[in-house]
Design a protein around this motif. Structure first.
Motif, PDB file in Angstrom:
ATOM      1  N   ILE A   2       0.835  -1.198   0.000  1.00 18.05           N
ATOM      2  CA  ILE A   2       0.000   0.000   0.000  1.00 18.05           C
ATOM      3  C   ILE A   2       0.871   1.251   0.000  1.00 18.05           C
ATOM      4  N   THR A   3       1.954   1.242   0.782  1.00 16.44           N
ATOM      5  CA  THR A   3       2.849   2.402   0.845  1.00 16.44           C
ATOM      6  C   THR A   3       3.518   2.648  -0.501  1.00 16.44           C
ATOM      7  N   ALA A   4       3.980   1.582  -1.147  1.00 18.20           N
ATOM      8  CA  ALA A   4       4.611   1.729  -2.458  1.00 18.20           C
ATOM      9  C   ALA A   4       3.635   2.258  -3.495  1.00 18.20           C
ATOM     10  N   LEU A   5       2.403   1.762  -3.477  1.00 17.92           N
ATOM     11  CA  LEU A   5       1.383   2.266  -4.402  1.00 17.92           C
ATOM     12  C   LEU A   5       1.135   3.752  -4.176  1.00 17.92           C
ATOM     13  N   ALA A   6       1.018   4.146  -2.903  1.00 19.16           N
ATOM     14  CA  ALA A   6       0.766   5.556  -2.606  1.00 19.16           C
ATOM     15  C   ALA A   6       1.937   6.433  -3.025  1.00 19.16           C
ATOM     16  N   ALA A   7       3.153   5.944  -2.849  1.00  9.96           N
ATOM     17  CA  ALA A   7       4.336   6.725  -3.225  1.00  9.96           C
ATOM     18  C   ALA A   7       4.436   6.907  -4.727  1.00  9.96           C
ATOM     19  N   LEU A   8       4.187   5.844  -5.471  1.00 12.47           N
ATOM     20  CA  LEU A   8       4.415   5.876  -6.913  1.00 12.47           C
ATOM     21  C   LEU A   8       3.244   6.443  -7.695  1.00 12.47           C
TER      22      LEU A   8
ATOM     23  N   ALA B  33       0.122   6.559   4.517  1.00 16.66           N
ATOM     24  CA  ALA B  33      -0.646   5.490   3.873  1.00 16.66           C
ATOM     25  C   ALA B  33      -1.634   4.914   4.888  1.00 16.66           C
ATOM     26  N   ASP B  34      -2.901   4.935   4.557  1.00 17.60           N
ATOM     27  CA  ASP B  34      -3.947   4.466   5.468  1.00 17.60           C
ATOM     28  C   ASP B  34      -4.831   3.486   4.707  1.00 17.60           C
ATOM     29  N   PRO B  35      -4.438   2.211   4.650  1.00 17.74           N
ATOM     30  CA  PRO B  35      -5.129   1.252   3.777  1.00 17.74           C
ATOM     31  C   PRO B  35      -6.602   1.068   4.127  1.00 17.74           C
ATOM     32  N   ARG B  36      -7.447   1.153   3.130  1.00 15.69           N
ATOM     33  CA  ARG B  36      -8.857   0.825   3.238  1.00 15.69           C
ATOM     34  C   ARG B  36      -9.169  -0.247   2.199  1.00 15.69           C
ATOM     35  N   THR B  37     -10.404  -0.679   2.160  1.00 13.26           N
ATOM     36  CA  THR B  37     -10.784  -1.779   1.272  1.00 13.26           C
ATOM     37  C   THR B  37     -10.436  -1.482  -0.178  1.00 13.26           C
TER      38      THR B  37
ATOM     39  N   GLN C 207      -8.019   0.467  -1.447  1.00 10.89           N
ATOM     40  CA  GLN C 207      -6.578   0.361  -1.687  1.00 10.89           C
ATOM     41  C   GLN C 207      -6.107  -1.092  -1.612  1.00 10.89           C
ATOM     42  N   LEU C 208      -6.701  -1.861  -0.699  1.00  5.42           N
ATOM     43  CA  LEU C 208      -6.334  -3.277  -0.603  1.00  5.42           C
ATOM     44  C   LEU C 208      -6.745  -4.024  -1.871  1.00  5.42           C
ATOM     45  N   ALA C 209      -7.866  -3.653  -2.460  1.00  4.28           N
ATOM     46  CA  ALA C 209      -8.289  -4.277  -3.713  1.00  4.28           C
ATOM     47  C   ALA C 209      -7.335  -3.927  -4.843  1.00  4.28           C
ATOM     48  N   GLU C 210      -6.853  -2.679  -4.856  1.00  4.97           N
ATOM     49  CA  GLU C 210      -5.883  -2.286  -5.884  1.00  4.97           C
ATOM     50  C   GLU C 210      -4.586  -3.078  -5.726  1.00  4.97           C
TER      51      GLU C 210
END
Length: 324
Positions: A133-139, A262-266, A268-271
């Motif tokens: 999730i952190t990597a997705l948010a960063a990129l 990064a605050d994962p929710r459903t 972001q977890l699906a992504e």
């Protein structure tokens, strides 16, 4: 049930396995029988007392930001979540918890979990939640990486680093990884075009980059100078000096140093699950520790120099504890 709690701040020795009452889900909440958790920077900061402005001085405090396990119960108003479903998720990172992810059971809001991708075990899932999730948010969210751009990943052998190398490569980035030489082959296998030993390579020798993702939090101003025109830099390695460097960099406009939470929710977890399904990212695990050995997992995290995540297996087998 058993849970990891701290009764004072300090070294990994303050982590204690305690017996507590099993929680019950309230409205909008789910009860998860935890199979595995992992050690994040958030957990180390919480344990050490560096986050006491949030966690305060009232103990006990639960440890474990993330988890993977089986849904054991649901509260009123929860729909679309099946008892027995294997899920991954996190507790709220900006709230204090008496019981968190490193426990046999945890209660969280239903929008903080999602189905574990097919093919991943609970241990593998726990290793990937926060890094992915952190990597997705960063990129995607912070730097908007485009295909063909050059990317520097600092702290590339860590949990967030290995996830960032993989996703940056998958998004078409040309990745340079900063890590120890002994991790070069593994990082190349994850998608890095170059691996530079950070102990032997000064920032000025690394080259110039369109995107820099930093997980270390030191020498930020020197690395910021390695950005190309229009380059973007983000750090997740927050400290006092890092916050000062971020504030000082605002004069550089789009080439400032950014950070995020990064605050994962459903959603972001699906992504992230989609990236797993496509083969763009896999878990990288350095060690798996029993719940009673969580202090050794924290020591390994604090020492650094490893490849991937430290995972805490909460149940005694690969399967979660009996939710009954």
């Amino acid at each position: 049930m058993k849970a990891i709690q701290i009764f004072s701040y300090g070294t990994p020795d303050v982590l204690a396995v305690t017996e507590v009452e099993r929680p019950e889900p309230g409205p909008g909440q789910v009860l998860v029988a935890v199979a595995a958790s992992s050690v994040n920077g958030h957990d180390a900061l919480l344990r050490s007392g560096a986050m006491k402005i949030v966690s305060g001085r009232r103990f006990p405090i639960g440890v474990g930001l993330d988890f993977a396990g089986v849904v054991a119960g649901t509260g009123p108003g929860v729909h679309g979540v099946a008892i027995g479903e294997l899920v991954w998720g996190t507790v709220h990172p900006r709230e204090k918890h008496a019981v968190a992810g490193a426990a046999e059971f945890v209660v969280v809001a239903a929008d903080r979990i999602g189905p574990v991708p097919a093919g991943l075990s609970a241990v593998q899932a726990a290793a990937l939640v926060v890094p992915g999730i952190t990597a997705l948010a960063a990129l995607r969210g912070a730097t908007h990486l485009a295909a063909g751009e050059t990317v520097l990943v600092r702290g590339a052998a860590g949990g967030v680093g290995t996830a960032t190398v993989q996703l940056a490569h998958g998004f078409g980035g040309r990745v340079t990884a900063l890590a120890r030489t002994r991790h070069a082959a593994a990082l190349t296998g994850l998608g890095a075009e170059r691996v530079l030993d950070y102990r032997e390579t000064a920032p000025e020798e690394a080259g110039r980059f369109d995107v820099i993702v930093d997980t270390v939090g030191t020498d930020l101003a020197r690395y910021r100078r390695r950005l190309t025109k229009g380059g973007r830099m983000v750090t997740v390695g927050l400290s006092g000096p890092a916050i000062a460097a971020i504030a000082a960099s605002t004069v550089f406009g789009s080439r400032r140093i950014r950070t995020f939470s990064a605050d994962p929710r459903t959603r972001q977890l699906a992504e992230l699950a989609g990236q797993v399904a496509s083969g763009a990212i896999v878990p990288v695990i350095d060690g798996v520790h029993p719940l009673a050995g969580i202090a050794s997992a924290h020591r390994a995290f604090d020492a650094g120099g490893v490849l991937g995540r430290q995972v805490v297996r909460v149940s005694t087998s690969e399967d979660p504890v009996d939710p009954a």
